[in-house]
Design a protein around this motif. Structure first.
Motif, PDB file in Angstrom:
ATOM      1  N   SER A  88      46.992   6.016  20.887  1.00 36.75           N
ATOM      2  CA  SER A  88      46.373   7.593  20.823  1.00 36.75           C
ATOM      3  C   SER A  88      46.616   7.768  22.762  1.00 36.75           C
ATOM      4  O   SER A  88      46.442   7.317  24.011  1.00 36.75           O
ATOM      5  N   TRP A  89      46.614   9.459  22.500  1.00 35.52           N
ATOM      6  CA  TRP A  89      46.558  10.027  23.866  1.00 35.52           C
ATOM      7  C   TRP A  89      45.298  10.300  24.695  1.00 35.52           C
ATOM      8  O   TRP A  89      44.699  10.808  24.062  1.00 35.52           O
ATOM      9  N   SER A 138      46.641  10.870  17.607  1.00 41.44           N
ATOM     10  CA  SER A 138      47.147  10.131  17.606  1.00 41.44           C
ATOM     11  C   SER A 138      47.757  10.245  15.797  1.00 41.44           C
ATOM     12  O   SER A 138      47.042  10.973  15.550  1.00 41.44           O
ATOM     13  N   SER A 139      49.064   9.007  15.435  1.00 42.69           N
ATOM     14  CA  SER A 139      49.715   9.492  14.583  1.00 42.69           C
ATOM     15  C   SER A 139      48.870   7.974  13.255  1.00 42.69           C
ATOM     16  O   SER A 139      49.031   8.019  12.703  1.00 42.69           O
ATOM     17  N   ALA A 140      47.851   6.624  14.028  1.00 41.81           N
ATOM     18  CA  ALA A 140      47.408   5.748  13.653  1.00 41.81           C
ATOM     19  C   ALA A 140      46.532   6.773  12.360  1.00 41.81           C
ATOM     20  O   ALA A 140      45.710   6.535  12.705  1.00 41.81           O
ATOM     21  N   ALA A 141      46.118   5.613  11.240  1.00 38.27           N
ATOM     22  CA  ALA A 141      45.592   6.642  10.093  1.00 38.27           C
ATOM     23  C   ALA A 141      43.932   5.268  10.717  1.00 38.27           C
ATOM     24  O   ALA A 141      43.194   6.542  10.051  1.00 38.27           O
ATOM     25  N   TYR A 142      44.037   4.865  11.299  1.00 35.08           N
ATOM     26  CA  TYR A 142      42.754   4.153  11.935  1.00 35.08           C
ATOM     27  C   TYR A 142      42.213   5.461  12.812  1.00 35.08           C
ATOM     28  O   TYR A 142      40.993   5.720  12.536  1.00 35.08           O
ATOM     29  N   VAL A 143      42.978   5.682  13.826  1.00 35.83           N
ATOM     30  CA  VAL A 143      42.363   6.504  14.443  1.00 35.83           C
ATOM     31  C   VAL A 143      41.797   8.064  13.735  1.00 35.83           C
ATOM     32  O   VAL A 143      40.561   8.878  14.636  1.00 35.83           O
ATOM     33  N   ILE A 144      42.596   8.151  13.175  1.00 38.09           N
ATOM     34  CA  ILE A 144      42.696   9.371  12.772  1.00 38.09           C
ATOM     35  C   ILE A 144      41.353  10.001  12.015  1.00 38.09           C
ATOM     36  O   ILE A 144      40.564  10.593  11.661  1.00 38.09           O
ATOM     37  N   GLN A 145      41.225   8.418  10.930  1.00 39.05           N
ATOM     38  CA  GLN A 145      39.980   8.119  10.087  1.00 39.05           C
ATOM     39  C   GLN A 145      38.474   8.208  11.029  1.00 39.05           C
ATOM     40  O   GLN A 145      37.720   8.495  10.534  1.00 39.05           O
ATOM     41  N   HIS A 146      38.927   6.880  12.018  1.00 37.23           N
ATOM     42  CA  HIS A 146      37.580   7.163  12.475  1.00 37.23           C
ATOM     43  C   HIS A 146      36.965   7.696  14.174  1.00 37.23           C
ATOM     44  O   HIS A 146      36.022   7.500  14.453  1.00 37.23           O
TER      45      HIS A 146
END
Length: 321
Positions: free
Chosen positions: A11-12, A27-35
């Motif tokens: 993530s930035w 971020s483009s990561a699904a986990y980061v986007i969700q949490h």
């Protein structure tokens, strides 16, 4: 022997030393986007002389065989790990690296006694390296080296022959400490005392040129606005990013300068996009640039050398580091 290389997208963030209140991870990561949280938040927080880095690995494993490990190995040594992140309004760029690092096949728990916890999460790692000068987090303005699309995977090995030229450029970039171009010679030595107008003009002119070239070498489109009296000297654009740069030239090595009332007002108004660039010994072969940006994490103006501006308010302000 050349170190194997791997690119890990995170993530930035500004500092990767925790998650301050109000900081939002890009971020483009699904986990980061969700949490709205990622375990890379401590990637540049040293503990007991080492760095511990995390990136989301598909199915929880990294294919260290592509980095030279045997099937029975739990880790591989001496890897160049390039950390990348999606820079807002720009795209995925290099944010830093670990050299001579150890990359594990599976995620590792936090080091014993480290208390690596953020928001109740224990922060483990896939990569470990000595916390020395071989490992570098770039200042945000220098994070401009673009990285090709890595697809859905956040771990990219770049080991195909079609990536060889790009990898060589990255290795050269790392060897130069994050400078896109090699440093060139500087002007002849001059007196530190700025007693006459001609000398002051030469110092300021040299400082403006050095600052402008610095940002141009990073890929910014730079325009001088000194005559417009906007409260800053240069404007720099990189895709959708816009910076206001106030340049202060010094004849000697004294790390201080004065802001006019208007400059100080604009600094306070445009904290996120305003930069203070102090160039000491500006017309000397020992010229050195100190670039300060506002950090919302610390509410201070900081530069990559770990220095911070101190403000003494007058009609305008005197700044020093």
């Amino acid at each position: 022997m050349t170190e194997p290389i791997v690119f890990m997208r995170t993530s930035w963030m500004n500092d990767y030393q925790g998650l301050p209140p109000g900081e939002v991870l890009e971020s483009s990561a699904a986990y980061v986007i969700q949490h709205k949280f990622g375990h890379e938040v401590l990637n540049f927080q040293p503990y007991a002389g080492r760095m511990y880095g995390f990136a989301s690995a598909r199915k929880g494993t990294i294919n260290i065989g592509r980095l030279g490990a045997a099937d029975s190995d739990d880790y591989v040594r001496n890897v160049l790990v390039i950390w990348t992140a999606p820079r807002p309004r720009v795209g995925v760029v290099i944010v830093g690296w670990y050299q001579h690092s150890k990359v594990y096949r599976k995620g590792q728990p936090p080091p014993s006694g480290s208390n690596r916890k953020v928001k109740g999460h224990s922060i483990g790692y896939y990569v470990s390296a000595k916390a020395n000068d071989c490992n570098l987090l770039l200042p945000t303005d220098k994070r401009v080296f673009p990285v090709p699309d890595m697809g859905q995977s956040l771990i990219w090995y770049a080991d195909g022959p079609e990536h060889a030229a790009f990898v060589n450029r990255v290795r050269s970039y790392v060897a130069r400490g994050g400078n896109l171009k090699s440093k060139e010679g500087t002007a002849a030595k001059a007196s530190a005392w700025q007693r006459d107008a001609e000398l002051r003009l030469a110092i300021e002119s040299s400082a403006i040129k050095r600052a402008g070239k610095y940002f141009e070498d990073l890929g910014y489109r730079v325009e001088t606005v000194e005559r417009d009296k906007k409260g800053w000297d240069l404007e720099a654009r990189l895709k959708n990013e816009f910076l206001r740069i106030e340049v202060k030239g010094r004849g000697g090595a004294t790390p201080s300068a004065e802001l006019t009332p208007q400059e100080y007002q604009k600094l306070l108004k445009y904290k996120d996009s305003y930069r203070v660039c102090i160039i000491t010994s500006a017309i000397s072969k020992n010229a050195k640039m100190h670039l300060f940006a506002y950090s919302p994490d610390t509410d201070l103006w900081e530069c990559g050398q770990g220095r911070r501006l101190a403000f003494v308010e007058k009609t305008g302000a005197v700044i020093s580091f």
